[in-house]
Design an enzyme around this catalytic site. Sequence first.
Site, short mmCIF file in Angstrom:
data_model
loop_
_atom_site.label_atom_id
_atom_site.label_comp_id
_atom_site.label_asym_id
_atom_site.label_seq_id
_atom_site.Cartn_x
_atom_site.Cartn_y
_atom_site.Cartn_z
N HIS A 63 -11.71 -4.72 8.88
CA HIS A 63 -12.25 -4.61 7.52
C HIS A 63 -13.59 -3.88 7.50
CE1 HIS A 63 -9.21 -7.62 6.59
NE2 HIS A 63 -9.51 -7.57 5.32
N GLU A 80 0.81 -1.23 0.00
CA GLU A 80 0.00 0.00 0.00
C GLU A 80 0.83 1.26 0.00
OE1 GLU A 80 -0.92 -2.75 1.48
OE2 GLU A 80 -2.93 -3.08 0.71
C1 TPP Z 1 -2.50 -4.50 4.15
C2 TPP Z 1 -3.46 -5.37 3.40
N1 TPP Z 1 -3.56 -5.28 2.06
C3 TPP Z 1 -4.41 -6.06 1.37
C4 TPP Z 1 -5.22 -6.97 2.02
C5 TPP Z 1 -6.21 -7.83 1.25
N2 TPP Z 1 -5.71 -9.22 1.21
C6 TPP Z 1 -6.14 -10.15 2.10
S1 TPP Z 1 -5.38 -11.62 1.87
C7 TPP Z 1 -4.48 -11.02 0.57
C8 TPP Z 1 -3.53 -11.91 -0.17
C9 TPP Z 1 -2.41 -12.35 0.73
O1 TPP Z 1 -1.57 -13.16 -0.04
P1 TPP Z 1 -0.53 -14.10 0.70
O2 TPP Z 1 0.25 -13.28 1.67
O3 TPP Z 1 0.23 -14.83 -0.34
O4 TPP Z 1 -1.43 -15.08 1.58
P2 TPP Z 1 -2.43 -16.20 1.02
O5 TPP Z 1 -3.79 -15.59 0.97
O6 TPP Z 1 -1.94 -16.63 -0.32
O7 TPP Z 1 -2.37 -17.31 2.04
C10 TPP Z 1 -4.77 -9.68 0.34
C11 TPP Z 1 -4.16 -8.85 -0.72
C12 TPP Z 1 -5.11 -7.03 3.43
N3 TPP Z 1 -5.90 -7.87 4.15
N4 TPP Z 1 -4.22 -6.24 4.09
#
Ligand code: TPP
Lengths: 333, 333, 325, 325
Positions: A136, A67
């Site tokens: 959220h 972000e």
């Molecule tokens: C600071 C922030 N940015 C975006 C999100 C939205 N978001 C939730 S899970 C996710 C993907 C996370 O990917 P990863 O770290 O690879 O974990 P995975 O879901 O693949 O287990 C995102 C972008 C968030 N929760 N917090």
Amino acid sequence: MSAPTTDVRSLTYVQAFNEAVRQCMEADDSVFCAGEDVGAFGGVFGSFAGLQARFGERRVVDTPISEQAIIGLGVGSAVSGLRPIVDIMFMDFLLVALDQVVNQAAKLKYMFGGKATLPLTITTAGGAGRSAAAQHSQSLEAILCHVPGLKVVYPSNAYDMKGLMVSCIREDNPTVMVKHKRLLGAKGPVPEECYAIPLGVAEVKRPGRDVTVVAFGRMVDESMRAAKRLAEDGIEVEVIDPRTLQPLDTATIVESAKRTNRIVVVHEAVRFGGLGAEIAAQIQEEAFDYLDAPVGRVAAPFSPVPFSPVLEQAYLPDADRIAAAVRSTLQRA
Amino acid sequence: MSAPTTDVRSLTYVQAFNEAVRQCMEADDSVFCAGEDVGAFGGVFGSFAGLQARFGERRVVDTPISEQAIIGLGVGSAVSGLRPIVDIMFMDFLLVALDQVVNQAAKLKYMFGGKATLPLTITTAGGAGRSAAAQHSQSLEAILCHVPGLKVVYPSNAYDMKGLMVSCIREDNPTVMVKHKRLLGAKGPVPEECYAIPLGVAEVKRPGRDVTVVAFGRMVDESMRAAKRLAEDGIEVEVIDPRTLQPLDTATIVESAKRTNRIVVVHEAVRFGGLGAEIAAQIQEEAFDYLDAPVGRVAAPFSPVPFSPVLEQAYLPDADRIAAAVRSTLQRA
Amino acid sequence: MDPTPDVLRDLHRRMVRIRLFEEAAGRLAEAAKLPGFLHLYVGEEAVASGVCAHLSDADRITSTHRGHGHLVAKGGRFAPMMAELMGKATGYCNGKGGSMHISSLELGMLGANGIVGAGSPIAVGAAFASKYRADGTVAVAFFGDGSTNIGAFHEAANMACALKLPAVFVCENNEYGEFTPRSKTMAITDIVDRAAGYGMPGVIVDGMDVVAVHEAAGEAIARARAGEGPSLVEAKTYRFFNHHGVQNLGLKYRSDDEVAQWRQRDPISLLEQRVLADGSLSQADLDATWADGRAEIDDAIAFAEASPLPDPATLLADVYTETLR
Amino acid sequence: MDPTPDVLRDLHRRMVRIRLFEEAAGRLAEAAKLPGFLHLYVGEEAVASGVCAHLSDADRITSTHRGHGHLVAKGGRFAPMMAELMGKATGYCNGKGGSMHISSLELGMLGANGIVGAGSPIAVGAAFASKYRADGTVAVAFFGDGSTNIGAFHEAANMACALKLPAVFVCENNEYGEFTPRSKTMAITDIVDRAAGYGMPGVIVDGMDVVAVHEAAGEAIARARAGEGPSLVEAKTYRFFNHHGVQNLGLKYRSDDEVAQWRQRDPISLLEQRVLADGSLSQADLDATWADGRAEIDDAIAFAEASPLPDPATLLADVYTETLR
Ligand SMILES: Cc1ncc(C[n+]2csc(CCOP(=O)(O)OP(=O)(O)O)c2C)c(N)n1
Ligand SMILES: Cc1ncc(C[n+]2csc(CCOP(=O)(O)OP(=O)(O)O)c2C)c(N)n1
Ligand SMILES: [Mg+2]
Ligand SMILES: [Mg+2]
């Protein structure tokens, strides 16, 4: 400027957002979008659906989960002459990047002695009501409105969404466009042409002589519902939607307060330090002699947003609470 | 509880801070400090001077320039049973780490259903007046006060600094202790013993019958100066220093407003959305029938903090502006 | 291959101008003629000079709290710079920014920055604009060793690589962050060890040798212009003065010996010895450069001191742009 | 050397319990019995299980939005977990946290987290407490591949190394962040390439092979307990379901073939084939574990469904602790 009564096709709030972006991108190659999952996927709320297919990866950019760099991408490209639209999926995540928003984007022009323009639009989604829990569901608009250099927009319906989003994109200052998560699917008449609703202009959603209710975002619907119910008891409520929170159209609100002499401000954010405090402070400053009762506030209590639906329901302001606040304001001698 | 009139040795505001930390560390091994340059160097303002020599590197920790991890260090160690004091050099830098403060520290206990305590003290320095420009001069307390789960403290003198800092360290909730950069060298009587001033209790700095002025941090001095001048014209100002901004001692303020019927709130932060808005909103809610004039606000205008001393001086509230606001409040019929 | 005499003269001139500006600023600060913080670049001149010699006004850079050197190297004029440091209306920022926010958009200098690490994400945005317009320009982010520990640097470096932007990351590794040595804040010795984690090449260069910096930066910038993506250049350097202000000896966090040793490798002296030794420039060339710089400084100080303070009525100007469309 | 039958049984049991809990949660979500978001851990069971088998309740972990598996592997009981997902008063967080904030301090599980990357700095704090008390405990941060692009991860990894804390960083690299493939968000293939930039060892392990995870995690955790500092363990894994919810095929951002290929390497089947082949466990052993888990799930669902909702009067409880000293 307010929603057309003549029948035009109706779009959802998020479709209206999407159409505003598409039309502005068609009109101006310097406009581009970037954010998490906005490209191939079209955004987690569908806000950017079809845009990458239409404009390509050059202009609709998937970013890492970063972000601070997403806002920085906007700041650096805007000061270099582009018109970025950068998306922060949930308003809560703005807190991860607030330095770039507050210390960089908002202050850059001033620190440069005015020798810069920053046509940056930050889009995000706020509000509770989906059992998304404490991280959220926040309504953080008061934090943004306290920052000189930013403009803040929070549409309550599809028509305003399109017109305000067009203005944000054309705006030469950093602007935060907040979508309410529970309004995404709300339908309303939206003209096809690319129209702009000027920032800083409130709309009187419903005229009334007895009391004024100021509300924005999803709370406009709740206030209109309350007003309808109260009308059955002969209480005529004037409902005002500021639409833009910074700059705030105080004139329209104060003028109404001077007519109705009683006013209630409604928001989803916690009461302490919410925008209602500023609005109440300004009204009592400018309409002191006209007020028959203290400016009332209907807002969330002082706690994080709870997960359990029963608790979240107890947490969120609604038509009942608004109606009750209006009645108690009227009971004041 | 207020400053002793009997003569005790006097310390500066920053020495009082340092002594509070030292005495609490002597009393409780679970208390430690961490932050940028706090160890060998003793902190850029000398706040932590001598502590690493006294307690070693185990308990006084130099960290990387990583504000998010610094707050995380505090959150994770506090929830694991320690009593961290983590320092964020300038309040402006809290914006880099606000997720950890607002989404993590403030909400953790609630999200855990109450099954955690977070005895975390975040110390920082706010305020303008040193030509430190837009990113080293902000007053962001209103943002912190809008966050359920946080407590916010802003001492105006050396005596309060020590007593409030002791309370912060003993407090079982995340607390932000804000030092004002222009008060660091301000001397005042400070008892040697380790005393605590309870959080959430305002102090009447000066009784008065004609008008109430609420001010905190450095604005207390300016308000006292204004009160002294006004007294020469027979205007008796009551000056109230809330000392703790969250929770706010509204009762003391409202009680005073009901006596003086006229009230002015002062702060260094920009007026729109500042703490003055919340205080004004609460006073008109709770003392509506007692007010002879609108609640007045003296605050910074809506711009970033300028660098040039002439502009910064024009920007900052001072005794003159406070006195003028008091007079215009009194002119109100 | 060795740089031509013209290039050497240019590098020398950039360094000398930085040195003269910073020393003058230091003297004015000691005389209490400069309000606010002052972070001097003295000792690190070779870094900004070696890099910016490859850039045109259309190329953009982001800077740090220690930003005067970057602006001078990018072509900043002393008069509006000195006026800005004095908070005068004739400064680059009309007195609103000061030392920590000095900038010049026309010169592609997107501002000194008071927030450690915050410049790099902005450089990513500038690099994105370069790629978007395909105009062959690049963006260079200058930052310190300590700033590589903050999240914004990491996000910027990764995003620049993920989007394959024409960006160059230049680390001024002077071994300290404020008053704390690198060894206390990271478990690595070379910042360049971080490059592989983003998928970009990284190179270490002697930050006191402007020719070496010029060569390494040239490759990184050429790579960026050719659309091959970002690089990290780590320049090992040292600040001769304190973190802020002008004290240079008797500092409690670093020894005078250490300072003395680094001063042995003063980047300007090193270059002068070299060019005189190989005859590429004459003493007269060097003297002329110093003389020009001194004259410019004297004029700049006179200009700045004679300049008006900002009109308090302009306090609220420049917060927002009047939007016309 | 190979794990003993007891260790294999324990690893199997942890994975089976995660699988059963997640599949049950998925079914309940489809039946609209679970409010809010649901991020399932199915497919990644070997990671949390292989790591947590080395941990006691006194060791602490931080988790992600995909946190059920971490809590189950750390000893979480199904009943209060299921109650929490349903928002009931008997849940681990009394219904205030839900799936995205599920936690158990007694078990050393410092919470699922709705903010990507935010858990790692908290793990640094927990590791600091371990070192401060010199009690031999460690802290493990679980996080996804996508989260390694956010600043908080970087700051946490660097600080843990700078302070030489007993921390282990476990990356669950499932190749996607939400609906975007890793290739679009970083220019590297292996997260482990980031370890050197912090000065810690890094190892890649087959995240579908619980024995391999167990071995690699064992070394990293032993290293932390021995006071030798942090390590990074990258487990290559895959989520069988969608980012949230239960859809697994027909997803527009990844092919059904890809899903099918990964399912070939289901971590539970792989372990079962292995233990049956080498005879270290019998079919009866495995069946018993499944049967126990199923019974526990049925009880948990019954318990959760029969549990009361939180009393709205408790809305404002738990915001602050009453400070007594
Ligand atoms: C600071 C922030 N940015 C975006 C999100 C939205 N978001 C939730 S899970 C996710 C993907 C996370 O990917 P990863 O770290 O690879 O974990 P995975 O879901 O693949 O287990 C995102 C972008 C968030 N929760 N917090
Ligand atoms: C986010 C943030 N944290 C802390 C500071 C205070 N600060 C200013 S300069 C500095 C040291 C920076 O070190 P480095 O990046 O190595 O640059 P150098 O000063 O050595 O050139 C610090 C900690 C800041 N300005 N911003
Ligand atoms: Mg440095
Ligand atoms: Mg992933």
